[in-house]
Scaffold this motif. Structure first.
Motif, PDB file in Angstrom:
ATOM      1  N   TRP A 242       0.838  -1.208   0.000  1.00  0.00           N
ATOM      2  CA  TRP A 242       0.000   0.000   0.000  1.00  0.00           C
ATOM      3  C   TRP A 242       0.865   1.248   0.000  1.00  0.00           C
ATOM      4  CZ3 TRP A 242      -0.861   4.248   3.153  1.00  0.00           C
ATOM      5  CH2 TRP A 242      -2.014   4.979   2.870  1.00  0.00           C
ATOM      6  N   PHE A 243       1.902   1.284   0.864  1.00  0.00           N
ATOM      7  CA  PHE A 243       2.794   2.444   0.908  1.00  0.00           C
ATOM      8  C   PHE A 243       3.595   2.571  -0.387  1.00  0.00           C
ATOM      9  CE2 PHE A 243       2.272   2.437   5.576  1.00  0.00           C
ATOM     10  CZ  PHE A 243       2.072   3.798   5.771  1.00  0.00           C
ATOM     11  N   ARG A 244       3.959   1.460  -0.969  1.00  0.00           N
ATOM     12  CA  ARG A 244       4.719   1.490  -2.222  1.00  0.00           C
ATOM     13  C   ARG A 244       3.884   2.096  -3.354  1.00  0.00           C
ATOM     14  NH1 ARG A 244       5.675  -2.075  -6.586  1.00  0.00           N
ATOM     15  NH2 ARG A 244       7.804  -1.945  -7.404  1.00  0.00           N
ATOM     16  N   LEU A 245       2.617   1.679  -3.447  1.00  0.00           N
ATOM     17  CA  LEU A 245       1.736   2.245  -4.471  1.00  0.00           C
ATOM     18  C   LEU A 245       1.440   3.719  -4.205  1.00  0.00           C
ATOM     19  CD1 LEU A 245      -0.803  -0.702  -4.905  1.00  0.00           C
ATOM     20  CD2 LEU A 245       0.940   0.040  -6.537  1.00  0.00           C
ATOM     21  N   LEU A 246       1.267   4.058  -2.916  1.00  0.00           N
ATOM     22  CA  LEU A 246       0.986   5.452  -2.562  1.00  0.00           C
ATOM     23  C   LEU A 246       2.159   6.351  -2.944  1.00  0.00           C
ATOM     24  CD1 LEU A 246      -0.865   7.525  -1.112  1.00  0.00           C
ATOM     25  CD2 LEU A 246       0.396   6.993   0.987  1.00  0.00           C
ATOM     26  N   ARG A 247       3.371   5.920  -2.606  1.00  0.00           N
ATOM     27  CA  ARG A 247       4.549   6.731  -2.929  1.00  0.00           C
ATOM     28  C   ARG A 247       4.705   6.878  -4.437  1.00  0.00           C
ATOM     29  NH1 ARG A 247      10.350   4.556  -1.145  1.00  0.00           N
ATOM     30  NH2 ARG A 247       9.826   3.111  -2.844  1.00  0.00           N
ATOM     31  N   ARG A 248       4.400   5.831  -5.154  1.00  0.00           N
ATOM     32  CA  ARG A 248       4.524   5.867  -6.614  1.00  0.00           C
ATOM     33  C   ARG A 248       3.547   6.871  -7.210  1.00  0.00           C
ATOM     34  NH1 ARG A 248       4.553   0.359 -10.224  1.00  0.00           N
ATOM     35  NH2 ARG A 248       5.285   1.266 -12.197  1.00  0.00           N
ATOM     36  N   GLU A 249       2.321   6.866  -6.705  1.00  0.00           N
ATOM     37  CA  GLU A 249       1.312   7.803  -7.214  1.00  0.00           C
ATOM     38  C   GLU A 249       1.679   9.242  -6.859  1.00  0.00           C
ATOM     39  OE1 GLU A 249      -1.264   7.386  -9.045  1.00  0.00           O
ATOM     40  OE2 GLU A 249      -1.996   5.330  -8.886  1.00  0.00           O
ATOM     41  N   VAL A 250       2.220   9.459  -5.635  1.00  0.00           N
ATOM     42  CA  VAL A 250       2.607  10.809  -5.217  1.00  0.00           C
ATOM     43  C   VAL A 250       3.740  11.341  -6.091  1.00  0.00           C
ATOM     44  CG1 VAL A 250       3.676  12.143  -3.346  1.00  0.00           C
ATOM     45  CG2 VAL A 250       1.815  10.547  -2.849  1.00  0.00           C
ATOM     46  N   GLU A 251       4.692  10.474  -6.387  1.00  0.00           N
ATOM     47  CA  GLU A 251       5.811  10.884  -7.250  1.00  0.00           C
ATOM     48  C   GLU A 251       5.328  11.255  -8.646  1.00  0.00           C
ATOM     49  OE1 GLU A 251       8.454   7.603  -7.091  1.00  0.00           O
ATOM     50  OE2 GLU A 251       9.327   8.166  -5.151  1.00  0.00           O
ATOM     51  N   PHE A 252       4.396  10.457  -9.178  1.00  0.00           N
ATOM     52  CA  PHE A 252       3.849  10.776 -10.496  1.00  0.00           C
ATOM     53  C   PHE A 252       3.126  12.121 -10.475  1.00  0.00           C
ATOM     54  CE2 PHE A 252       3.492   6.025 -11.666  1.00  0.00           C
ATOM     55  CZ  PHE A 252       4.807   6.035 -12.116  1.00  0.00           C
ATOM     56  N   ALA A 253       2.339  12.341  -9.412  1.00  0.00           N
ATOM     57  CA  ALA A 253       1.575  13.586  -9.322  1.00  0.00           C
ATOM     58  C   ALA A 253       2.500  14.794  -9.171  1.00  0.00           C
ATOM     59  CB  ALA A 253       0.610  13.509  -8.142  1.00  0.00           C
ATOM     60  N   ARG A 254       3.564  14.654  -8.348  1.00  0.00           N
ATOM     61  CA  ARG A 254       4.514  15.755  -8.152  1.00  0.00           C
ATOM     62  C   ARG A 254       5.244  16.078  -9.446  1.00  0.00           C
ATOM     63  NH1 ARG A 254       7.488  13.562  -4.600  1.00  0.00           N
ATOM     64  NH2 ARG A 254       6.335  14.331  -2.775  1.00  0.00           N
ATOM     65  N   ASP A 255       5.698  15.045 -10.151  1.00  0.00           N
ATOM     66  CA  ASP A 255       6.409  15.271 -11.414  1.00  0.00           C
ATOM     67  C   ASP A 255       5.496  15.908 -12.449  1.00  0.00           C
ATOM     68  OD1 ASP A 255       8.624  14.161 -10.257  1.00  0.00           O
ATOM     69  OD2 ASP A 255       8.424  12.202 -11.242  1.00  0.00           O
ATOM     70  N   ALA A 256       4.225  15.509 -12.439  1.00  0.00           N
ATOM     71  CA  ALA A 256       3.286  16.085 -13.403  1.00  0.00           C
ATOM     72  C   ALA A 256       3.057  17.556 -13.121  1.00  0.00           C
ATOM     73  CB  ALA A 256       1.973  15.316 -13.363  1.00  0.00           C
ATOM     74  N   GLU A 257       2.965  17.942 -11.811  1.00  0.00           N
ATOM     75  CA  GLU A 257       2.763  19.343 -11.451  1.00  0.00           C
ATOM     76  C   GLU A 257       3.960  20.205 -11.841  1.00  0.00           C
ATOM     77  OE1 GLU A 257       1.918  19.506  -7.332  1.00  0.00           O
ATOM     78  OE2 GLU A 257      -0.130  18.696  -7.509  1.00  0.00           O
ATOM     79  N   LEU A 258       5.167  19.610 -11.776  1.00  0.00           N
ATOM     80  CA  LEU A 258       6.382  20.341 -12.142  1.00  0.00           C
ATOM     81  C   LEU A 258       6.658  20.307 -13.636  1.00  0.00           C
ATOM     82  CD1 LEU A 258       8.738  19.176  -9.231  1.00  0.00           C
ATOM     83  CD2 LEU A 258       7.547  21.377  -9.454  1.00  0.00           C
ATOM     84  N   GLY A 259       5.817  19.594 -14.362  1.00  0.00           N
ATOM     85  CA  GLY A 259       5.987  19.511 -15.802  1.00  0.00           C
ATOM     86  C   GLY A 259       7.121  18.604 -16.221  1.00  0.00           C
TER      87      GLY A 259
END
Length: 267
Positions: free
Chosen positions: A232-249
């Motif tokens: 669960w934590f592994r999937l959560l961290r993966r989604e957060v990283e994707f979202a952060r990278d997307a916000e930074l372009g």
């Protein structure tokens, strides 16, 4: 950034985790309680064997059929000794040897297997003391018929004439010309200089393979609950990283979609 937690996919993941963790903990605790119950049963059975030795012997007929309450109890029987057999590969005090088993023919027409004692070394009919003649009364601990393959009882077949791997009516029926009791006794004092064979605890009361299987299952359930949390934590961290990278372009929209699909496939 955490808006993805409101998606239907993450609702499903969260519900699964919230159900899986308590279920794993419950199953692990249940298996642990089963192991602890076997430990307590083993201690109680060991104490019962010691207590049974000091009790007054009762007639055989009063203790049959053998169960967990009567196994190990002192019993007495009267009859005449008949056919004698040897039981190989039996250990006592860390030494390998064999039992001397003699059938006691009682007045009711049945024969009771009696372990008169233990001798070291390989089975040797010439060294096994002959049974007393005439009518005898024996006293010993009542035991349930053995099951080949359990608790160290050999399941070996093709033994030489005059030997049996297990002490049970099923194993002896083709070896002796008597009707048999579905039980046997071990004498309190070894006959003719032989070493007495101690009574064993009733079946399913010791720390056998099943007990340690319960302990193994306990560990598996607790490990699986930890694995669920880790994933669960592994999937959560993966989604957060994707979202952060997307916000930074840093992640093109198409690549982000592909990563999300890959994350979905992983789940």
């Amino acid at each position: 950034m955490y808006r993805f937690l409101l998606t239907s996919r993450w609702w499903g993941i969260n519900v699964f985790v919230l159900l899986a963790i308590p279920f794993c903990i419950f199953m692990g605790s249940w298996q642990l309680s089963r192991f602890q119950a076997r430990v307590d049963s083993s201690h109680q059975a060991t104490k019962q064997v010691e207590t049974d030795r000091t009790e007054a012997a009762r007639p055989l007929a009063e203790l049959l059929p053998v169960d967990q309450n009567t196994s190990g109890r002192q019993t007495t029987a009267t009859g005449r000794y008949g056919k004698q057999l040897l039981v190989p590969d039996r250990q006592l005090d860390g030494k390998n040897g064999y039992y001397v088993l003699t059938l006691l023919r009682t007045d009711d027409g049945k024969a009771l297997p009696v372990v008169r004692g233990w001798l070291p070394g390989k089975p040797d009919a010439a060294k096994a003391p002959a049974a007393p003649t005439g009518e005898v009364t024996v006293t010993g601990s009542l035991q349930a018929s053995e099951t080949p393959g359990d608790n160290g009882v050999s399941a070996q077949g093709g033994l030489p004439s005059g030997q049996t791997a297990a002490i049970s009516a099923a194993s002896l029926v083709n070896l002796v010309p008597y009707h048999l009791y579905d039980a046997w006794i071990t004498l309190d004092k070894g006959d003719s200089g032989m070493t007495a064979v101690p009574a064993s605890a009733p079946a399913n009361t010791g720390l056998d393979l099943k007990a340690f299987q319960n302990l193994g299952y306990t560990g598996e359930w607790f490990v699986f609950s930890g694995f669920v949390v880790f994933m669960w934590f592994r999937l959560l961290r993966r989604e957060v990283e994707f979202a952060r990278d997307a916000e930074l372009g840093l992640v093109p929209e198409d690549e982000n979609d592909e990563n999300e699909e890959a994350a979905h496939a992983t789940v």
